[in-house]
Design a protein around this motif. Structure first.
Motif, PDB file in Angstrom:
ATOM      1  N   GLY A 187      -7.682  -5.553 -15.167  1.00 44.40           N
ATOM      2  CA  GLY A 187      -7.688  -4.156 -15.578  1.00 44.40           C
ATOM      3  C   GLY A 187      -6.282  -3.604 -15.559  1.00 44.40           C
ATOM      4  O   GLY A 187      -5.301  -4.338 -15.443  1.00 44.40           O
ATOM      5  N   SER A 188      -6.187  -2.299 -15.681  1.00 44.99           N
ATOM      6  CA  SER A 188      -4.873  -1.656 -15.683  1.00 44.99           C
ATOM      7  C   SER A 188      -4.998  -0.249 -15.121  1.00 44.99           C
ATOM      8  O   SER A 188      -6.091   0.299 -15.006  1.00 44.99           O
ATOM      9  N   LEU A 189      -3.831   0.301 -14.788  1.00 42.84           N
ATOM     10  CA  LEU A 189      -3.747   1.648 -14.234  1.00 42.84           C
ATOM     11  C   LEU A 189      -2.606   2.365 -14.931  1.00 42.84           C
ATOM     12  O   LEU A 189      -1.454   1.923 -14.859  1.00 42.84           O
ATOM     13  N   ARG A 190      -2.934   3.455 -15.631  1.00 39.56           N
ATOM     14  CA  ARG A 190      -1.911   4.222 -16.353  1.00 39.56           C
ATOM     15  C   ARG A 190      -1.139   5.110 -15.392  1.00 39.56           C
ATOM     16  O   ARG A 190      -1.715   5.763 -14.530  1.00 39.56           O
ATOM     17  N   SER A 216       3.934   4.304 -18.458  1.00 37.76           N
ATOM     18  CA  SER A 216       3.837   2.861 -18.239  1.00 37.76           C
ATOM     19  C   SER A 216       2.448   2.513 -17.711  1.00 37.76           C
ATOM     20  O   SER A 216       1.658   3.398 -17.346  1.00 37.76           O
ATOM     21  N   VAL A 217       2.188   1.227 -17.676  1.00 34.51           N
ATOM     22  CA  VAL A 217       0.884   0.737 -17.230  1.00 34.51           C
ATOM     23  C   VAL A 217       1.099  -0.371 -16.205  1.00 34.51           C
ATOM     24  O   VAL A 217       1.902  -1.278 -16.427  1.00 34.51           O
ATOM     25  N   ASP A 218       0.408  -0.269 -15.086  1.00 38.20           N
ATOM     26  CA  ASP A 218       0.381  -1.359 -14.115  1.00 38.20           C
ATOM     27  C   ASP A 218      -0.786  -2.260 -14.485  1.00 38.20           C
ATOM     28  O   ASP A 218      -1.939  -1.816 -14.479  1.00 38.20           O
ATOM     29  N   GLY A 235       3.377   6.109  -5.940  1.00 35.83           N
ATOM     30  CA  GLY A 235       3.298   6.152  -7.401  1.00 35.83           C
ATOM     31  C   GLY A 235       2.634   7.424  -7.900  1.00 35.83           C
ATOM     32  O   GLY A 235       1.954   8.136  -7.153  1.00 35.83           O
ATOM     33  N   SER A 236       2.839   7.675  -9.168  1.00 32.45           N
ATOM     34  CA  SER A 236       2.235   8.833  -9.826  1.00 32.45           C
ATOM     35  C   SER A 236       1.380   8.309 -10.975  1.00 32.45           C
ATOM     36  O   SER A 236       1.896   7.664 -11.901  1.00 32.45           O
ATOM     37  N   TYR A 237       0.088   8.600 -10.931  1.00 31.88           N
ATOM     38  CA  TYR A 237      -0.859   7.984 -11.846  1.00 31.88           C
ATOM     39  C   TYR A 237      -1.512   9.009 -12.773  1.00 31.88           C
ATOM     40  O   TYR A 237      -1.797  10.126 -12.370  1.00 31.88           O
ATOM     41  N   ALA A 251       0.831  -1.209   0.000  1.00 24.87           N
ATOM     42  CA  ALA A 251       0.000   0.000   0.000  1.00 24.87           C
ATOM     43  C   ALA A 251       0.867   1.261   0.000  1.00 24.87           C
ATOM     44  O   ALA A 251       0.567   2.230  -0.708  1.00 24.87           O
ATOM     45  N   ARG A 252       1.933   1.267   0.773  1.00 25.24           N
ATOM     46  CA  ARG A 252       2.825   2.434   0.821  1.00 25.24           C
ATOM     47  C   ARG A 252       3.562   2.612  -0.506  1.00 25.24           C
ATOM     48  O   ARG A 252       3.718   3.742  -0.981  1.00 25.24           O
TER      49      ARG A 252
END
Length: 165
Positions: free
Chosen positions: A124-127, A132-134, A90-92, A84-85
């Motif tokens: 799903g994904s997170l930009r 980059s994409v998580d 991160g920067s989304y 979580a930390r």
């Protein structure tokens, strides 16, 4: 893939199905909120510490590779907080809350008396702002029990491939 017309923020269980609604709220709504805030105190009462056991499937469909990574709730809490930390740093490029809810599906809960097997899936994904994409693509089987009047997590087998095999 997640159904396109599904409202990921809405509990999919009917109001009369109190057990499943409570489990969904615990494992989706409350879990995501706590994770985004990196605040274990929001979910600590959702677990039964005595006998807790967490298995890390290591994204493998072969159980020979799975590991007893969390023999205690404290071990799982420490890893949960670390993740979580790390996530919070991160920067989304999009709203992480919306992305995580959209990736999460929890619609299959098997209840037998005071025990439940819960299937939570991510697809799903997170930009990120760096381009980059998580990718969020795994599933977890939660073991829950009605304990002291409410549904709680007693363990899980997680970080499994989605789909399996």
């Amino acid at each position: 893939m997640v159904e396109p017309n599904r409202n990921p923020f809405r509990n999919p269980f009917d109001a009369a199905d109190e057990a499943r609604r409570a489990i969904w709220t615990m494992l989706v709504e409350r879990d995501i909120a706590a994770f985004l805030l990196a605040d274990w105190s929001l979910v600590e009462d959702d677990f039964v510490a005595e006998g807790f056991l967490g298995i890390d499937g290591r994204r493998s469909s072969d159980p020979d590779g799975w590991r007893l990574a969390f023999p205690t709730l404290d071990a799982y809490r420490d890893e949960w907080l670390r993740q979580a930390r790390d996530f919070a740093e991160g920067s989304y490029a999009e709203d992480p809350r919306a992305a995580i809810f959209s990736a999460t599906t929890l619609e299959d809960i098997e209840i037998a008396g005071t025990a439940a097997l819960v299937r939570k899936k991510f697809d799903g994904s997170l930009r990120k702002t760096d381009g980059s994409v998580d990718r969020m693509l795994w599933q977890t089987l939660y073991h829950c029990r009605l304990h002291e009047g409410r549904w709680k997590i007693t363990g899980f087998t997680g970080y499994l491939p989605n789909p399996m095999g």
